[in-house]
Motif scaffolding. Structure first.
Motif, PDB file in Angstrom:
ATOM      1  N   SER A  33     -23.310 -13.559  -0.151  1.00 30.60           N
ATOM      2  CA  SER A  33     -23.146 -14.940   0.276  1.00 30.60           C
ATOM      3  C   SER A  33     -21.836 -15.063   1.056  1.00 30.60           C
ATOM      4  N   LYS A  70     -14.705 -15.194 -14.655  1.00 32.59           N
ATOM      5  CA  LYS A  70     -14.762 -15.649 -13.263  1.00 32.59           C
ATOM      6  C   LYS A  70     -14.037 -14.645 -12.366  1.00 32.59           C
ATOM      7  N   LEU A 116     -15.805 -17.800  -8.404  1.00 34.50           N
ATOM      8  CA  LEU A 116     -17.192 -17.422  -8.650  1.00 34.50           C
ATOM      9  C   LEU A 116     -17.383 -17.091 -10.123  1.00 34.50           C
ATOM     10  N   ARG A 117     -18.488 -17.557 -10.665  1.00 34.73           N
ATOM     11  CA  ARG A 117     -18.825 -17.164 -12.028  1.00 34.73           C
ATOM     12  C   ARG A 117     -19.417 -15.761 -11.981  1.00 34.73           C
ATOM     13  N   THR A 120     -26.164 -13.381 -10.317  1.00 36.94           N
ATOM     14  CA  THR A 120     -26.533 -14.316  -9.253  1.00 36.94           C
ATOM     15  C   THR A 120     -25.264 -14.952  -8.689  1.00 36.94           C
ATOM     16  N   ASP A 179     -22.818 -17.725  -7.923  1.00 32.01           N
ATOM     17  CA  ASP A 179     -22.545 -19.022  -8.554  1.00 32.01           C
ATOM     18  C   ASP A 179     -21.125 -19.432  -8.185  1.00 32.01           C
ATOM     19  N   VAL A 183     -18.258 -21.812  -8.358  1.00 26.97           N
ATOM     20  CA  VAL A 183     -17.830 -22.885  -9.256  1.00 26.97           C
ATOM     21  C   VAL A 183     -17.082 -23.956  -8.488  1.00 26.97           C
TER      22      VAL A 183
END
Length: 473
Positions: free
Chosen positions: A398, A418, A431-432, A436, A438, A440
Motif C-alpha cells: 500500500s 504497531k 500501521l497495526r 493485512t 491497517d 491506524v
C-alpha cells in the motif's frame, strides 16, 4: 491428499534425507521448471531444482516428522547480538538495543502533532541526519555547521531537553555531501563510559560523557561520493566501522578503551553508506555487512571473511535485520531483498539464500522484522510492503501518503503491536502489525525529519531539521 511443499520445506527435507541416508539428494539432470513429481501420492514442486530421489525425500520427510520444528530452532540460534546489562534499558546505538528498531516495555504514545503530546522542544543549529542515542538522563547527537567545517557532539538532558555541552572534533577535510546525507549522518554509540563517533575523513573518535575527546584515530583518506554515513558498531571490547569508497575500502576494528587498531580487512566494493551488525549464528559470532554487490560476514576476532552471498545492487544503504533464523538484506533502487541463512564458508550464494524478492526494497531506510512479518518501505515510490518473513510470500502492499521519489529516510520502529514509518516531511504512518494493511493514523510533526527516532521509558526522542523533541504522555 496431494500436498505442495514450499522451497524451505523441500530444502529441509533434502537436508534431513542426506543426513539419514548419506546419499546425494539430487540427480545430475535438471527437471523442467515447474515440473511436479509425485511420491506416494504427494506432489513435490521442483521450483527449477534438480530431480529429487523419491526414496531420499521420503526418508527426509520421515525425519522431519520426528524432529522438533526447524523454524523454532533456527530462530533461537540466529539473532542480532543485543545490548546487555544496563545499556539494554536505553537507546545506546543505531536502531536501539535490539539493533533493528524493535521496542519492548513502556507505554509509548502512538498519536502526536506539532503540539499534542510534545513534552519539550529544543532548537538545533547547524545540520545533521544522525539519530539521537540515550544513556540515563543524557541524549547525544552528532552535528555539523552548514558549511561542514565544524563537526561536533551535542549533549542534552533527557528530562527537559536542556543543552548541556558541545564538543568539537578536530579540524580537517570537508567532504562532499548532498541533501540526503550531510556532514553528520553517522549515529554515535555509547557503552556508558565513552561516546564513539565516526566523522569520516576526520576520523573515528571517543568522547567522555562530559565531552572530553579521549582518543582519535585517522581512518585514512575517504573518497566516497555523497560523503560518509555508516555508524560505528560496538562489539565487546572493540569498535567496528567499515567504509566503501572509490579506493582502499575496508572494514576495521579498534580497541574501545584506547583506540588502538586491532585489525583491518580490505574490501573490493567502491561505494556504500551502510552500518555493520553483529549476529550470533549457531554459536558463532559474525559481523555482517550489507554492501555493494554482496552481503559478507567477517570474524570479529581477526576480520577474516567467513562467507558471502552475491546479489545486492551497486548502491546499498539499509542495515540488515534478523528473524526466523534468517538475515534480511535489502538493496535499493529496484534491488532485491535477500533472505539468507547465515553460516557456512566462502561463497554460499547457491546454498544459503532461502528466498529473494525484487519487490518493495528500500534505498535508504532499513527493513524491520516484527513477529512473523518483514516490513519495508520503498522510498522511491512511498509503497510499503509486508512479507511472510520465513517464506517470502508477499502479503500486501500500500502507498503511504503521496508518491515521492526518495521520500523516506528514517528507518521504521515497532512497538506495542504497531509499526511506525516516518517520511521526510515529518509524517509518521502508524500501521497495526499483521497480515493485512491497517493504517491506524498519520501523525504530522510539521518539520522535515530524516533521522530515525530513539525510544526510551515511554518517550520518543525525535530529531527534525530544526529541533530535538520529546514525545510522551
Amino acid at each position: 491428499m496431494a500436498a505442495r511443499l514450499s522451497r524451505s520445506a523441500l530444502r529441509a527435507a533434502s537436508r534431513h534425507a542426506i543426513a539419514v541416508s548419506g546419499r546425494t539428494a539430487f540427480d545430475p539432470q535438471l527437471t523442467p521448471r515447474n515440473e511436479t513429481v509425485t511420491v506416494s501420492g504427494m506432489k513435490l514442486a521442483q521450483f527449477g531444482l534438480r530431480r529429487i530421489s523419491a526414496l531420499v525425500i521420503l526418508a527426509g520427510l520421515a525425519a522431519l516428522a520426528a524432529a522438533p520444528a526447524p523454524g523454532a530452532q533456527e530462530s533461537q540460534s540466529v539473532q542480532i547480538i543485543p545490548v546487555d546489562g544496563e545499556a539494554g534499558r536505553y537507546w545506546t546505538r543505531w536502531r536501539g538495543p535490539s539493533g533493528q528498531g524493535l521496542v519492548s516495555g513502556g507505554s509509548y504514545p502512538d498519536q502526536w502533532s506539532d503540539k499534542e503530546n510534545i513534552l519539550w522542544k529544543t532548537p538545533l543549529t547547524g545540520e545533521g541526519n544522525s539519530s539521537p542515542i540515550v544513556w540515563r538522563d543524557r541524549i547525544f547527537l552528532t552535528n555539523a555547521s552548514l558549511d561542514g567545517k565544524r563537526l561536533s557532539v551535542l549533549a542534552f538532558r533527557a528530562s527537559d531537553g536542556a543543552r548541556l555541552w558541545e564538543s568539537a572534533a578536530p579540524e580537517g577535510r570537508v567532504e562532499f555531501t548532498r541533501d540526503k546525507n550531510g556532514h553528520a549522518s553517522a549515529t554515535p554509540v555509547t557503552d556508558g563510559e565513552r561516546i564513539y563517533v565516526s566523522f569520516g575523513s576526520r576520523g573515528l573518535m571517543a568522547f567522555s560523557l562530559e565531552g572530553k575527546l579521549e582518543w582519535r584515530r585517522d581512518l585514512g583518506p575517504i573518497d566516497n561520493y555523497w560523503g560518509t554515513a555508516g555508524s560505528p558498531l560496538l562489539y565487546k571490547d572493540r569498535v567496528i566501522v567499515y567504509q566503501d569508497q572509490s579506493r582502499d575500502s575496508f572494514i576495521a576494528a579498534f580497541n574501545a578503551r584506547t583506540g588502538d587498531p586491532l585489525w583491518r580487512t580490505r574490501r573490493s566494493a567502491t561505494v556504500g553508506w551502510g552500518t555493520p551488525v553483529a549476529i550470533r549464528a549457531h554459536g558463532r559470532d559474525e559481523i555482517v555487512v550489507n554492501g555493494q554487490n554482496a552481503v559478507i560476514a567477517y570474524d570479529p576476532t581477526d576480520g577474516h571473511e567467513l562467507w558471502r552471498v552475491n546479489g545486492t545492487t551497486v548502491e546499498t544503504i539499509p542495515t540488515p535485520v534478523v528473524a526466523h533464523g534468517l538475515i534480511f538484506s535489502s538493496s535499493g533502487r529496484a534491488g532485491p531483498t535477500l533472505a539468507i541463512r547465515p553460516g557456512g564458508e566462502g561463497d554460499v550464494t547457491r546454498t544459503h539464500v532461502e528466498w529473494s524478492s525484487p519487490r518493495g526494497s528500500p534505498f535508504v531506510p532499513s527493513p524491520i522484522a516484527y513477529g512473523d512479518h518483514l516490513y519495508m518501505v520503498n522510498d522511491m515510490t512511498s509503497i510499503v510492503t509486508s512479507f511472510e518473513a520465513a517464506t517470502g510470500r508477499s502479503l500486501w502492499q500500500s502507498r503511504l501518503g503521496a508518491a515521492q521519489r526518495e521520500g523516506f529516510s528514517a528507518s521504521p520502529v515497532a512497538v506495542e503491536g504497531k509499526v511506525f514509518f516516518t517520511n521526510d516531511e515529518g509524517e509518521t504512518f502508524v500501521l497495526r502489525a499483521g497480515s493485512t494493511f491497517d493504517l491506524v493514523r498519520v501523525n504530522r510533526i510539521g518539520e522535515p525529519t530524516l533521522a530515525s527516532p530513539a525510544l526510551v521509558g515511554g518517550r520518543w526522542y525525535i530529531r527534525t531539521t530544526r529541533h530535538l523533541l520529546a514525545i510522551g504522555k
